[in-house]
Design a protein around this motif. Structure first.
Motif, PDB file in Angstrom:
ATOM      1  N   ALA A   1       0.836  -1.214   0.000  1.00  0.00           N
ATOM      2  CA  ALA A   1       0.000   0.000   0.000  1.00  0.00           C
ATOM      3  C   ALA A   1       0.865   1.256   0.000  1.00  0.00           C
ATOM      4  N   GLU A   2       1.907   1.236   0.795  1.00  0.00           N
ATOM      5  CA  GLU A   2       2.825   2.379   0.888  1.00  0.00           C
ATOM      6  C   GLU A   2       3.476   2.633  -0.473  1.00  0.00           C
ATOM      7  N   ALA A   3       3.895   1.565  -1.120  1.00  0.00           N
ATOM      8  CA  ALA A   3       4.544   1.695  -2.435  1.00  0.00           C
ATOM      9  C   ALA A   3       3.554   2.206  -3.482  1.00  0.00           C
ATOM     10  N   VAL A   4       2.302   1.760  -3.408  1.00  0.00           N
ATOM     11  CA  VAL A   4       1.276   2.243  -4.350  1.00  0.00           C
ATOM     12  C   VAL A   4       1.050   3.740  -4.126  1.00  0.00           C
TER      13      VAL A   4
ATOM     14  N   SER B   1       4.150   6.011 -11.281  1.00  0.00           N
ATOM     15  CA  SER B   1       4.194   5.292 -12.550  1.00  0.00           C
ATOM     16  C   SER B   1       2.966   5.570 -13.420  1.00  0.00           C
ATOM     17  N   ALA B   2       3.212   5.603 -14.715  1.00  0.00           N
ATOM     18  CA  ALA B   2       2.104   5.726 -15.672  1.00  0.00           C
ATOM     19  C   ALA B   2       2.218   4.612 -16.711  1.00  0.00           C
ATOM     20  N   GLU B   3       2.875   3.521 -16.315  1.00  0.00           N
ATOM     21  CA  GLU B   3       3.143   2.394 -17.232  1.00  0.00           C
ATOM     22  C   GLU B   3       2.372   1.156 -16.793  1.00  0.00           C
ATOM     23  N   ASN B   4       1.954   0.363 -17.774  1.00  0.00           N
ATOM     24  CA  ASN B   4       1.368  -0.934 -17.442  1.00  0.00           C
ATOM     25  C   ASN B   4       2.457  -1.887 -16.969  1.00  0.00           C
ATOM     26  N   ILE B   5       2.135  -2.712 -15.988  1.00  0.00           N
ATOM     27  CA  ILE B   5       3.112  -3.672 -15.468  1.00  0.00           C
ATOM     28  C   ILE B   5       2.878  -5.059 -16.087  1.00  0.00           C
ATOM     29  N   HIS B   6       3.877  -5.909 -15.916  1.00  0.00           N
ATOM     30  CA  HIS B   6       3.755  -7.304 -16.362  1.00  0.00           C
ATOM     31  C   HIS B   6       3.505  -8.192 -15.149  1.00  0.00           C
ATOM     32  N   VAL B   7       2.615  -9.143 -15.309  1.00  0.00           N
ATOM     33  CA  VAL B   7       2.355 -10.105 -14.226  1.00  0.00           C
ATOM     34  C   VAL B   7       2.439 -11.516 -14.791  1.00  0.00           C
ATOM     35  N   PRO B   8       2.677 -12.513 -13.932  1.00  0.00           N
ATOM     36  CA  PRO B   8       2.735 -13.893 -14.440  1.00  0.00           C
ATOM     37  C   PRO B   8       1.361 -14.386 -14.912  1.00  0.00           C
ATOM     38  N   GLY B   9       1.400 -15.445 -15.709  1.00  0.00           N
ATOM     39  CA  GLY B   9       0.149 -16.039 -16.192  1.00  0.00           C
ATOM     40  C   GLY B   9       0.293 -16.430 -17.651  1.00  0.00           C
ATOM     41  N   ASN B  10      -0.644 -17.202 -18.144  1.00  0.00           N
ATOM     42  CA  ASN B  10      -0.600 -17.673 -19.537  1.00  0.00           C
ATOM     43  C   ASN B  10      -1.873 -17.302 -20.284  1.00  0.00           C
ATOM     44  N   ARG B  11      -1.700 -17.092 -21.584  1.00  0.00           N
ATOM     45  CA  ARG B  11      -2.849 -16.954 -22.493  1.00  0.00           C
ATOM     46  C   ARG B  11      -2.735 -18.071 -23.533  1.00  0.00           C
ATOM     47  N   PRO B  12      -3.769 -18.817 -23.858  1.00  0.00           N
ATOM     48  CA  PRO B  12      -5.089 -18.714 -23.246  1.00  0.00           C
ATOM     49  C   PRO B  12      -5.042 -19.084 -21.764  1.00  0.00           C
ATOM     50  N   TYR B  13      -5.988 -18.480 -21.017  1.00  0.00           N
ATOM     51  CA  TYR B  13      -6.043 -18.759 -19.580  1.00  0.00           C
ATOM     52  C   TYR B  13      -6.471 -20.214 -19.339  1.00  0.00           C
TER      53      TYR B  13
ATOM     54  N   PHE C   1      -1.187 -28.714   0.574  1.00  0.00           N
ATOM     55  CA  PHE C   1      -0.995 -27.279   0.833  1.00  0.00           C
ATOM     56  C   PHE C   1      -1.283 -26.892   2.285  1.00  0.00           C
ATOM     57  N   ARG C   2      -1.615 -27.902   3.117  1.00  0.00           N
ATOM     58  CA  ARG C   2      -1.915 -27.618   4.526  1.00  0.00           C
ATOM     59  C   ARG C   2      -0.685 -27.153   5.280  1.00  0.00           C
ATOM     60  N   ASP C   3       0.429 -27.779   4.987  1.00  0.00           N
ATOM     61  CA  ASP C   3       1.622 -27.539   5.814  1.00  0.00           C
ATOM     62  C   ASP C   3       2.652 -26.649   5.143  1.00  0.00           C
ATOM     63  N   ILE C   4       2.273 -26.009   4.065  1.00  0.00           N
ATOM     64  CA  ILE C   4       3.240 -25.086   3.458  1.00  0.00           C
ATOM     65  C   ILE C   4       2.711 -23.660   3.574  1.00  0.00           C
ATOM     66  N   ARG C   5       3.672 -22.726   3.518  1.00  0.00           N
ATOM     67  CA  ARG C   5       3.285 -21.325   3.570  1.00  0.00           C
ATOM     68  C   ARG C   5       3.612 -20.701   2.212  1.00  0.00           C
ATOM     69  N   ASN C   6       2.593 -20.501   1.406  1.00  0.00           N
ATOM     70  CA  ASN C   6       2.844 -19.899   0.104  1.00  0.00           C
ATOM     71  C   ASN C   6       3.017 -18.396   0.261  1.00  0.00           C
ATOM     72  N   LYS C   7       3.674 -17.791  -0.769  1.00  0.00           N
ATOM     73  CA  LYS C   7       4.097 -16.406  -0.551  1.00  0.00           C
ATOM     74  C   LYS C   7       3.172 -15.379  -1.219  1.00  0.00           C
ATOM     75  N   ASN C   8       3.275 -14.172  -0.695  1.00  0.00           N
ATOM     76  CA  ASN C   8       2.633 -13.023  -1.325  1.00  0.00           C
ATOM     77  C   ASN C   8       3.589 -12.503  -2.385  1.00  0.00           C
ATOM     78  N   GLU C   9       3.046 -11.935  -3.458  1.00  0.00           N
ATOM     79  CA  GLU C   9       3.916 -11.384  -4.505  1.00  0.00           C
ATOM     80  C   GLU C   9       3.389 -10.026  -4.929  1.00  0.00           C
ATOM     81  N   VAL C  10       4.328  -9.117  -5.191  1.00  0.00           N
ATOM     82  CA  VAL C  10       3.910  -7.778  -5.648  1.00  0.00           C
ATOM     83  C   VAL C  10       4.618  -7.444  -6.955  1.00  0.00           C
ATOM     84  N   PHE C  11       3.970  -6.641  -7.778  1.00  0.00           N
ATOM     85  CA  PHE C  11       4.513  -6.298  -9.105  1.00  0.00           C
ATOM     86  C   PHE C  11       4.374  -4.799  -9.358  1.00  0.00           C
ATOM     87  N   PHE C  12       5.506  -4.175  -9.715  1.00  0.00           N
ATOM     88  CA  PHE C  12       5.500  -2.742 -10.073  1.00  0.00           C
ATOM     89  C   PHE C  12       6.176  -2.547 -11.410  1.00  0.00           C
TER      90      PHE C  12
END
Ligand SMILES: Cc1cc2nc3c(=O)[nH]c(=O)nc-3n(C[C@H](O)[C@H](O)[C@H](O)COP(=O)(O)O)c2cc1C
Length: 250
Positions: A142-145, A150-162, A239-250
């Protein structure tokens, strides 16, 4: 940046709203909240220069109600920040899909994040999240936002087609303790539930399995059909015993 911020959110069981609240409080602007779970379509366009869209991840995508509603926003000259909230498994194409829709609507997507919340079907996965560590990371985002120019579109992970959209083969059902009070029908974002002859009946073809009805039932009389619950429990056991991470993209 102006003092107003509009947040468009969908949170059938409260995890996405929890993340959104922490984020919005840390940004510290006056917030106009738009609940995408409301049955009606959006009637007004965003007024300020920045919108935030927050959505839970359903099978690696965003829920159809989010997709259909954010498509109708007019984003020309406006910025957007997207947040996908996932249940400690994976967010796959959800952020990409959300960003693609907003860009298509004219927004510049300047930042995005994926944060973990408790799994809404299997609460033993991601239990207690967002926790103190997550709250720190949401606040830092939130602080970083807030400080971003910035006035640029960012890139995020993922595939097309979804990923193909999740097929709903069975909907939550009401137990015999159900008094047909109608809370579930009222909260259902897709109008899939109706009262018929003193019972609540669910139209599987409309259900998106969001779990809002199960969460809202004052008598805990709504459940997933046991075979579906068991199948999902097993699918997510790793996935019960693992801690998955938060990710941020700028
Ligand atoms: C139908 C359905 C599908 C889901 N699919 C995923 C998924 O693909 N990956 C994941 O990590 N969590 C998944 N989840 C968990 C939710 O993304 C997570 O619990 C989220 O915090 C729910 O938001 P809410 O509490 O605002 O309803 C799914 C939940 C539901 C109900």
């Amino acid at each position: 940046m102006s003092d107003k911020m509009e947040v468009y959110y969908f949170s059938p069981t409260g995890g996405t709203k929890k993340v959104s609240d922490i984020f919005a409080a840390a940004v510290g602007k006056d917030v106009v909240w738009h609940d995408l779970g409301d049955k009606q379509m959006l009637t007004e366009q965003p007024q300020g220069e920045l919108i935030i869209v927050t959505a839970p991840v359903f099978a690696g995508r965003i829920p159809s109600v989010v997709r259909e509603k954010i498509k109708t926003l007019a984003g020309e000259g406006k910025k957007a920040v997207t947040i996908a909230v996932y249940g400690n498994r994976a967010y796959e194409d959800a952020l990409l899909e959300m960003n693609d829709i907003l860009k298509q609507a004219g927004f510049t997507v300047i930042a995005a994040a994926a944060f973990v919340a408790q799994h809404s079907i299997v609460p033993e996965v991601g239990t207690g999240r967002p926790d103190a560590e997550d709250i720190k990371e949401i606040r830092a985002f939130a602080e970083a936002v807030k400080n971003s120019t910035s006035a640029e579109n960012i890139h995020v992970p993922g595939n097309r087609p979804y990923k193909p959209e999740m097929k709903v083969a069975a909907a939550p059902l009401s137990l015999s303790s159900c008094t047909a009070c109608g809370v579930c029908a009222k909260i259902c974002p897709t109008d899939a539930i109706a009262a018929a002859e003193g019972k609540m009946v669910t139209d599987v073809s409309k259900c998106i399995l969001c779990m809002a009805c199960v969460h809202a039932c004052p008598l805990q009389a709504r459940i997933l059909p046991p075979p579906l619950q068991e199948k999902t429990d097993n699918m997510l056991a790793a996935f019960r015993d693992i801690r998955n991470k938060n990710e941020v993209f700028f």
